[in-house]
Design an enzyme around this catalytic site. Sequence first.
Site, PDB file in Angstrom:
ATOM      1  N   HIS A  43      -2.674   2.497 -22.942  1.00 24.14           N
ATOM      2  CA  HIS A  43      -3.894   1.674 -23.737  1.00 24.14           C
ATOM      3  C   HIS A  43      -4.092   0.420 -22.792  1.00 24.14           C
ATOM      4  O   HIS A  43      -3.302   0.424 -21.904  1.00 24.14           O
ATOM      5  CB  HIS A  43      -3.089   1.533 -24.854  1.00 24.14           C
ATOM      6  CG  HIS A  43      -2.012   0.659 -25.102  1.00 24.14           C
ATOM      7  ND1 HIS A  43      -0.955   1.505 -24.985  1.00 24.14           N
ATOM      8  CD2 HIS A  43      -1.719  -0.350 -25.397  1.00 24.14           C
ATOM      9  CE1 HIS A  43       0.108   0.611 -25.090  1.00 24.14           C
ATOM     10  NE2 HIS A  43      -0.424  -0.671 -25.294  1.00 24.14           N
ATOM     11  N   GLY A  44      -5.172  -0.004 -23.256  1.00 25.88           N
ATOM     12  CA  GLY A  44      -5.530  -1.474 -22.638  1.00 25.88           C
ATOM     13  C   GLY A  44      -4.958  -2.560 -22.998  1.00 25.88           C
ATOM     14  O   GLY A  44      -4.148  -2.397 -23.857  1.00 25.88           O
TER      15      GLY A  44
END
Length: 144
Positions: A62-63
């Site tokens: 995920h970012g």
Amino acid sequence: MSVLTPDRVFASSPITDKDEAIREAGRQLVGAGAVTDSYVDAMFDREKTLSTYMGNFLAIPHGTNEAKDEVLDSALVFIRTAAPIDWDGNEVRFVVGIAGKDGGHLEILSKIALIFSEEEEVEKLLAAPDAEALYALLGSVNEE
């Protein structure tokens, strides 16, 4: 709205390494209209600072927090690899791409964590014959 839809569940991906897995999860999130292309770069940035390997054959790329403005909508991508891939020395069979709008990722993460905390559930996910069966096993991630 469902964060996981049947078209974002992949039962036998030919992915062979971590970078390819992150790229594919990101590509699917972009395709779902959940994130911008910049978010995919942030997924690689996150991985450089902290491995997203979670145990039980699971990685959740995920970012970064800085990329939260690149999230357009909440969505989940579930990829089961055809063969185990090496994720910083750990064996991964499940790659879950995640994007959560307005902090929604924490709730989504906790639902995924619940499923993967049970070895019995992980065995069912490994044994599921196709994407439809995987989606049925993952239905709880969409429950309010």
